[in-house]
Design a protein around this motif. Structure first.
Motif, mmCIF file in Angstrom:
data_model
loop_
_atom_site.group_PDB
_atom_site.id
_atom_site.type_symbol
_atom_site.label_atom_id
_atom_site.label_comp_id
_atom_site.label_asym_id
_atom_site.label_seq_id
_atom_site.Cartn_x
_atom_site.Cartn_y
_atom_site.Cartn_z
ATOM 1 N N UNK A 58 2.308 -1.746 10.000
ATOM 2 C CA UNK A 58 3.493 -0.907 10.218
ATOM 3 C C UNK A 58 3.095 0.319 11.037
ATOM 4 N N UNK A 59 3.309 1.550 10.552
ATOM 5 C CA UNK A 59 2.943 2.737 11.332
ATOM 6 C C UNK A 59 1.702 3.415 10.775
ATOM 7 N N UNK B 282 6.097 4.561 5.951
ATOM 8 C CA UNK B 282 4.977 5.461 5.668
ATOM 9 C C UNK B 282 4.007 5.471 6.844
ATOM 10 N N UNK B 283 3.092 6.437 6.824
ATOM 11 C CA UNK B 283 2.035 6.474 7.831
ATOM 12 C C UNK B 283 0.685 6.616 7.132
ATOM 13 N N UNK B 284 0.498 5.822 6.075
ATOM 14 C CA UNK B 284 -0.738 5.905 5.295
ATOM 15 C C UNK B 284 -1.957 5.544 6.149
ATOM 16 N N UNK B 285 -3.097 6.092 5.722
ATOM 17 C CA UNK B 285 -4.358 5.865 6.414
ATOM 18 C C UNK B 285 -5.269 4.999 5.562
ATOM 19 N N UNK B 286 -5.889 4.009 6.212
ATOM 20 C CA UNK B 286 -6.873 3.146 5.574
ATOM 21 C C UNK B 286 -8.229 3.428 6.207
ATOM 22 N N UNK C 119 0.848 -1.191 0.000
ATOM 23 C CA UNK C 119 0.000 0.000 0.000
ATOM 24 C C UNK C 119 0.882 1.239 0.000
ATOM 25 N N UNK C 120 0.859 1.986 -1.114
ATOM 26 C CA UNK C 120 1.730 3.142 -1.292
ATOM 27 C C UNK C 120 0.902 4.412 -1.453
ATOM 28 N N UNK C 121 -0.246 4.465 -0.785
ATOM 29 C CA UNK C 121 -1.131 5.632 -0.816
ATOM 30 C C UNK C 121 -2.187 5.426 0.264
ATOM 31 N N UNK C 122 -2.924 6.483 0.592
ATOM 32 C CA UNK C 122 -4.079 6.317 1.454
ATOM 33 C C UNK C 122 -5.124 5.483 0.723
ATOM 34 N N UNK C 123 -5.912 4.726 1.474
ATOM 35 C CA UNK C 123 -6.913 3.834 0.899
ATOM 36 C C UNK C 123 -8.259 4.097 1.554
ATOM 37 N N UNK D 171 -1.650 -7.737 2.625
ATOM 38 C CA UNK D 171 -1.736 -6.305 2.362
ATOM 39 C C UNK D 171 -0.771 -5.626 3.311
ATOM 40 N N UNK D 172 0.264 -4.979 2.759
ATOM 41 C CA UNK D 172 1.383 -4.457 3.534
ATOM 42 C C UNK D 172 1.465 -2.948 3.348
ATOM 43 N N UNK D 173 1.239 -2.200 4.432
ATOM 44 C CA UNK D 173 1.419 -0.753 4.375
ATOM 45 C C UNK D 173 2.906 -0.468 4.173
ATOM 46 N N UNK D 174 3.221 0.356 3.207
ATOM 47 C CA UNK D 174 4.612 0.573 2.813
ATOM 48 C C UNK D 174 5.481 0.961 4.008
#
Length: 211
Positions: free
Chosen positions: A58-59, A38-42, A15-19, A32-35
């Motif tokens: 991750x974070x 990063x601190x992306x939001x799902x 995951x290389x963006x907010x979802x 499904x792996x948050x990059x």
């Protein structure tokens, strides 16, 4: 997306963006792996299930923003980092025991259920409702605890028995534990001037500051 399902048994999606998923997010196979870094939001509009796959937070932060009740969160043994409940009129329950590696924020809506919940980052805050009728809610780490809506737990424990950390009661809500209330060794609980109702046993192996 409306509904989103990951189902490749040997696949990993980074995951290389907010979802933003308006309805259900399902990881039935694969990862499904948050990059990393990063601190992306799902955002999840209704149900989350990773019972057959892997979610690596991750974070990242997962925000549940339903406005209806009866939504379930099934992590399948995968740990979270930050979890936020933020839907006016929304209702969620964890279907299995869950570990939140950092903080839990209940901004709006109601968290209910009977599963064990561990929050390791020190903070449980927000002005939504917590109404847990089973399981043990364990808060570890240094941080704040409280909001403006009364919260009810079945078993409530502060600290995991290792490391000197301090929980400070914030805001104005009444805390009710319908069964047992415990403060583990090395944990400090600063209760400030609010009311704490204990249904059965109170055990203090750490430090209780009543103010």
């Amino acid at each position: 997306y409306y509904d989103l399902t990951f189902s490749g048994a040997a696949d990993t999606w980074i995951l290389d963006a907010n979802l933003d998923v308006n309805n259900n997010l399902t990881i039935s196979n694969g990862t499904l792996d948050v990059k990393s870094g990063s601190d992306y939001q799902v955002n999840v509009g209704n149900n989350f299930s990773a019972s057959g796959g892997t979610f690596t937070a991750r974070s990242g932060t997962v925000v549940f923003d339903a406005t209806d009740t009866g939504n379930t969160i099934t992590d399948g043994g995968n740990n979270w980092y930050n979890v936020t409940l933020n839907g006016s009129g929304g209702g969620w329950s964890f279907a299995d025991s869950t570990v939140i590696g950092n903080d839990l924020v209940v901004t709006a809506g109601t968290l209910s259920g009977t599963s064990d919940i561990t929050v390791s980052g020190g903070d449980v805050t927000g002005n939504g409702t917590i109404n847990l009728t089973g399981g043990t809610f364990l808060l570890d780490g240094t941080g704040s605890f409280g909001g403006t809506t009364d919260w009810t737990f079945y078993n409530l424990t502060f600290g995991d028995g290792s490391g000197a950390t301090t929980t400070t009661k914030t805001s104005t809500n009444v805390i009710t534990t319908s069964n047992n209330f415990a403060i583990a060794a090395a944990q400090i609980l600063d209760a400030t001037d609010d009311t704490w109702n204990v249904g059965n046993n109170f055990t203090n192996s750490g430090t209780f500051t009543s103010n």
